[in-house]
Scaffold this active site. Sequence first.
Site, PDB file in Angstrom:
ATOM      1  N   HIS A 139      31.662  48.734  46.802  1.00 29.78           N
ATOM      2  CA  HIS A 139      32.415  48.270  45.624  1.00 29.78           C
ATOM      3  C   HIS A 139      32.513  46.743  45.649  1.00 29.78           C
ATOM      4  CE1 HIS A 139      35.871  49.210  42.654  1.00 29.78           C
ATOM      5  NE2 HIS A 139      35.607  47.922  42.570  1.00 29.78           N
TER       6      HIS A 139
ATOM      7  N   HIS B 194      31.719  43.408  42.730  1.00 30.48           N
ATOM      8  CA  HIS B 194      31.280  43.040  41.375  1.00 30.48           C
ATOM      9  C   HIS B 194      30.401  41.793  41.425  1.00 30.48           C
ATOM     10  CE1 HIS B 194      34.156  45.672  39.062  1.00 30.48           C
ATOM     11  NE2 HIS B 194      34.703  45.708  40.263  1.00 30.48           N
TER      12      HIS B 194
ATOM     13  N   ASP C 157      29.765  39.736  39.056  1.00 35.90           N
ATOM     14  CA  ASP C 157      30.432  38.615  38.378  1.00 35.90           C
ATOM     15  C   ASP C 157      31.739  38.235  39.074  1.00 35.90           C
ATOM     16  OD1 ASP C 157      31.198  41.193  37.437  1.00 35.90           O
ATOM     17  OD2 ASP C 157      32.074  40.362  35.622  1.00 35.90           O
TER      18      ASP C 157
ATOM     19  N   GLY D 118      37.676  47.489  34.147  1.00 34.65           N
ATOM     20  CA  GLY D 118      38.501  46.785  33.172  1.00 34.65           C
ATOM     21  C   GLY D 118      39.941  47.258  33.280  1.00 34.65           C
TER      22      GLY D 118
ATOM     23  N   HIS E  95      36.681  53.400  38.398  1.00 32.58           N
ATOM     24  CA  HIS E  95      37.864  52.643  38.818  1.00 32.58           C
ATOM     25  C   HIS E  95      39.080  53.479  38.418  1.00 32.58           C
ATOM     26  CE1 HIS E  95      35.408  48.975  39.137  1.00 32.58           C
ATOM     27  NE2 HIS E  95      36.451  48.370  39.693  1.00 32.58           N
TER      28      HIS E  95
ATOM     29  N   GLU F 128      44.378  52.272  40.496  1.00 33.73           N
ATOM     30  CA  GLU F 128      44.575  50.892  40.949  1.00 33.73           C
ATOM     31  C   GLU F 128      45.820  50.330  40.246  1.00 33.73           C
ATOM     32  OE1 GLU F 128      41.585  48.214  39.495  1.00 33.73           O
ATOM     33  OE2 GLU F 128      42.102  46.626  40.901  1.00 33.73           O
TER      34      GLU F 128
ATOM     35  N   ASP G 159      35.504  44.160  46.492  1.00 34.16           N
ATOM     36  CA  ASP G 159      35.799  44.061  45.063  1.00 34.16           C
ATOM     37  C   ASP G 159      35.251  42.750  44.487  1.00 34.16           C
ATOM     38  OD1 ASP G 159      36.648  45.257  42.760  1.00 34.16           O
ATOM     39  OD2 ASP G 159      38.761  44.744  42.977  1.00 34.16           O
TER      40      ASP G 159
HETATM   41  O1  LIG Z   1      39.346  45.739  40.485  1.00 31.36           O
HETATM   42  C1  LIG Z   1      38.957  45.780  39.321  1.00 31.36           C
HETATM   43  N1  LIG Z   1      39.507  46.676  38.458  1.00 31.36           N
HETATM   44  C2  LIG Z   1      39.096  46.802  37.181  1.00 31.36           C
HETATM   45  N2  LIG Z   1      38.155  46.033  36.656  1.00 31.36           N
HETATM   46  C3  LIG Z   1      37.597  45.093  37.456  1.00 31.36           C
HETATM   47  C4  LIG Z   1      37.966  44.920  38.780  1.00 31.36           C
HETATM   48  N3  LIG Z   1      37.243  43.923  39.309  1.00 31.36           N
HETATM   49  C5  LIG Z   1      36.445  43.479  38.332  1.00 31.36           C
HETATM   50  N4  LIG Z   1      36.652  44.176  37.202  1.00 31.36           N
HETATM   51  C6  LIG Z   1      36.009  44.008  35.910  1.00 31.36           C
HETATM   52  C7  LIG Z   1      35.818  42.546  35.537  1.00 31.36           C
HETATM   53  C8  LIG Z   1      34.330  42.381  35.466  1.00 31.36           C
HETATM   54  O2  LIG Z   1      33.936  41.483  34.434  1.00 31.36           O
HETATM   55  C9  LIG Z   1      33.831  43.784  35.212  1.00 31.36           C
HETATM   56  C10 LIG Z   1      32.402  44.068  35.543  1.00 31.36           C
HETATM   57  O3  LIG Z   1      32.051  43.669  36.827  1.00 31.36           O
HETATM   58  O4  LIG Z   1      34.711  44.582  35.971  1.00 31.36           O
HETATM   59 ZN   LIG Z   2      36.437  46.730  41.114  1.00 25.55          ZN
END
Ligand SMILES: O=c1[nH]cnc2c1ncn2[C@H]1C[C@H](O)[C@@H](CO)O1
Ligand SMILES: [Zn+2]
Length: 381
Positions: free
Chosen positions: A41, A43, A45, A199, A226, A229, A318
């Site tokens: 896990h 991201h 970006d 998101g 996701h 959380e 993350d």
């Molecule tokens: O931890 C998270 N929870 C929900 N959404 C998240 C988390 N970390 C990043 N994101 C979102 C923001 C990014 O732009 C998107 C795609 O990677 O996923």
């Molecule tokens: Zn995430």
Amino acid sequence: MSGSSRLGCRAPREPTRRARCEDGRVITRDDVRRAPKVLLHDHLDGGLRPATVAELAAEVGHELPATDPEELGRWFAEAADSGSLVRYLETFDHTVAVMQNGPALARVARECVEDLAADGVVYAEIRYAPEQHVEGGMTLDEVVAAVQDGFEAGMAAAGGRIVVRQLLTAMRHQARSMEIAELAVAWRDRGVAGFDIAGAEAGHPPTRHLDAFEYLQRENSHFTIHAGEAFGLPSIWQAIQWCGADRLGHGVRIVDDITVHDDGSVELGRLAAYVRDQRIPLEMCPASNVQTGAAESVAEHPIGLLTRLRFRVTVNTDNRLMSGTSMTGEMHALVEAFGYGYDDLQWFTINAMKSAFLPFDERLALIDEVIKPGYAALRRS
Ligand SMILES: O=c1[nH]cnc2c1ncn2[C@H]1C[C@H](O)[C@@H](CO)O1
Ligand SMILES: [Zn+2]
């Protein structure tokens, strides 16, 4: 219930052991860096180098809150340290803004692999939302191709020390999940291992995207969600029982369904028992959870309790940029907070490798030929 506590999002502090390997030597941060690690896990970006954000922003004329890389790195970590997932997510405006053309995406993807390989990661699944990278005119296909080019360049440069796959994310507040699920299936033999939704969680239940999940199931495809959380048990329940998620992104709030009695005995509610019985992998991200307020501190993070109860716990980053973290940083923080030794770190790593969206024979080869020998060598050193 008197004489017992329903846990809410804070687990009782687990008894701390000294962080020592089996021969009594203290495990250092460098020992953890040399250990083989698996990351499920992370991201794309959320993991850029601050210097790369600054350079790419200058190229496209995007205004940043700071241009000096060190200052910018600090800005991301501080802005993300808000106690709220929604505010944490606002910091992605700056990274997504500089990832709107093929060369930028390929560079970020290549650097991601380089950074993970240097950190001792041997297998990683990296996620991002293709729909967020089309503002510069790229098609969804071109976005996935650019990221794949970057990953392949990074893997080649690392000389086979790391295997990286893509997970394609759909944004849960948008309505493109079916399209992104189809994209994941179209690319399944070319570097994409699965699908995810991300998101803001509250107000955006996973069942909004049921058609995409049902499609993926019919396609024998893999996905994580996701869930659990910023929102609790209903989100986890929907993700598993309605949507059929293979894994839970975070899943930390499963502790809401666990009761610890004063005498130390533990009672699992039906959902928590299901998650443990079915060996549903939890993609836990302690540093991120502390920033978004899902846990008070690493020492109080439910990962301690869930590990003791033998849920299928995995350790993840993350967002390395927003959390100023790495796989070494996450695992070393756990070593310090809970006194984990090599056996525990190997257990997290094998849990993750077993839970990867990679064919069984490839998972087994990494466990038998890379992970187990890597830990054996560390124990001997
Ligand atoms: O931890 C998270 N929870 C929900 N959404 C998240 C988390 N970390 C990043 N994101 C979102 C923001 C990014 O732009 C998107 C795609 O990677 O996923
Ligand atoms: Zn995430």
